[in-house]
Design a protein around this motif. Sequence first.
Motif, PDB file in Angstrom:
ATOM      1  N   LYS A   1       1.548  12.655  42.227  1.00 21.28           N
ATOM      2  CA  LYS A   1       2.124  11.371  42.631  1.00 21.28           C
ATOM      3  C   LYS A   1       3.476  11.211  41.944  1.00 21.28           C
ATOM      4  O   LYS A   1       3.764  11.895  40.963  1.00 21.28           O
ATOM      5  CB  LYS A   1       1.183  10.237  42.238  1.00 21.28           C
ATOM      6  CG  LYS A   1      -0.178  10.344  42.890  1.00 21.28           C
ATOM      7  CD  LYS A   1      -1.104   9.254  42.432  1.00 21.28           C
ATOM      8  CE  LYS A   1      -2.455   9.449  43.106  1.00 21.28           C
ATOM      9  NZ  LYS A   1      -3.422   8.484  42.663  1.00 21.28           N
ATOM     10  N   ASN A   2       4.282  10.286  42.435  1.00 18.95           N
ATOM     11  CA  ASN A   2       5.596  10.055  41.835  1.00 18.95           C
ATOM     12  C   ASN A   2       5.509   9.704  40.357  1.00 18.95           C
ATOM     13  O   ASN A   2       6.367  10.076  39.563  1.00 18.95           O
ATOM     14  CB  ASN A   2       6.336   8.948  42.586  1.00 18.95           C
ATOM     15  CG  ASN A   2       6.793   9.399  43.951  1.00 18.95           C
ATOM     16  OD1 ASN A   2       6.941  10.592  44.199  1.00 18.95           O
ATOM     17  ND2 ASN A   2       7.017   8.451  44.838  1.00 18.95           N
TER      18      ASN A   2
ATOM     19  N   THR B   1      -3.927  15.788  42.496  1.00 20.07           N
ATOM     20  CA  THR B   1      -3.018  15.151  43.443  1.00 20.07           C
ATOM     21  C   THR B   1      -1.768  14.770  42.674  1.00 20.07           C
ATOM     22  O   THR B   1      -1.848  14.164  41.602  1.00 20.07           O
ATOM     23  CB  THR B   1      -3.641  13.894  44.085  1.00 20.07           C
ATOM     24  OG1 THR B   1      -4.028  13.004  43.036  1.00 20.07           O
ATOM     25  CG2 THR B   1      -4.857  14.234  44.918  1.00 20.07           C
TER      26      THR B   1
ATOM     27  N   CYS C   1       3.562  10.828  38.181  1.00 21.02           N
ATOM     28  CA  CYS C   1       3.149  11.954  37.345  1.00 21.02           C
ATOM     29  C   CYS C   1       4.252  12.449  36.410  1.00 21.02           C
ATOM     30  O   CYS C   1       3.977  12.878  35.292  1.00 21.02           O
ATOM     31  CB  CYS C   1       2.656  13.116  38.209  1.00 21.02           C
ATOM     32  SG  CYS C   1       1.119  12.760  39.083  1.00 21.02           S
TER      33      CYS C   1
END
Length: 124
Positions: free
Chosen positions: A110-111, A108, A113
Amino acid sequence: MLDQESYQREHHQRMIDGVVAIDFIQNWKIVHEVKQSRAIEKASEFQLKYYMYYLKKKGIAIDQGVLDYPKLKERIELQLTPEDELEIDQVLHAIKTIINQDEMPPRTKKNICRSCAYQEFCFS
C-alpha cells in the motif's frame, strides 16, 4: 524523538511487559501517544485504544487516551468503549489465526508502506 522533544517534562517510553511502548502516562490515568501527522489516524486511534485495553487487562484503570500532534498543535481525546474492546478482541483473535497458519498470507503493498515503521518485516 518527537515525543521527547515536545514533552520534555514527561517520562517517556514506558515499556510494559515488553509488549507495549507507551509514549507517556500522566498520573497513571491518561495515556498519551505522540504522532507526527494524521496520515493514519484510525490506526493511531486503535493503537492508543489497544494500550488502554492492555492496561485495563492488567488492572490499571485508564480514564482516557490522548493522541498528541505537537507539530500540528492538535490533540484528540479518546475513550475506550465496550465496542472498541470487542473489536480489539476480534482483531487479536484474527492475528492468532494468522500466526497459527502453515503459510504466510500474501503481502499487499500500500502507499503507506514506504513510511511504515514495520516495513522491513514485510519487504525484506
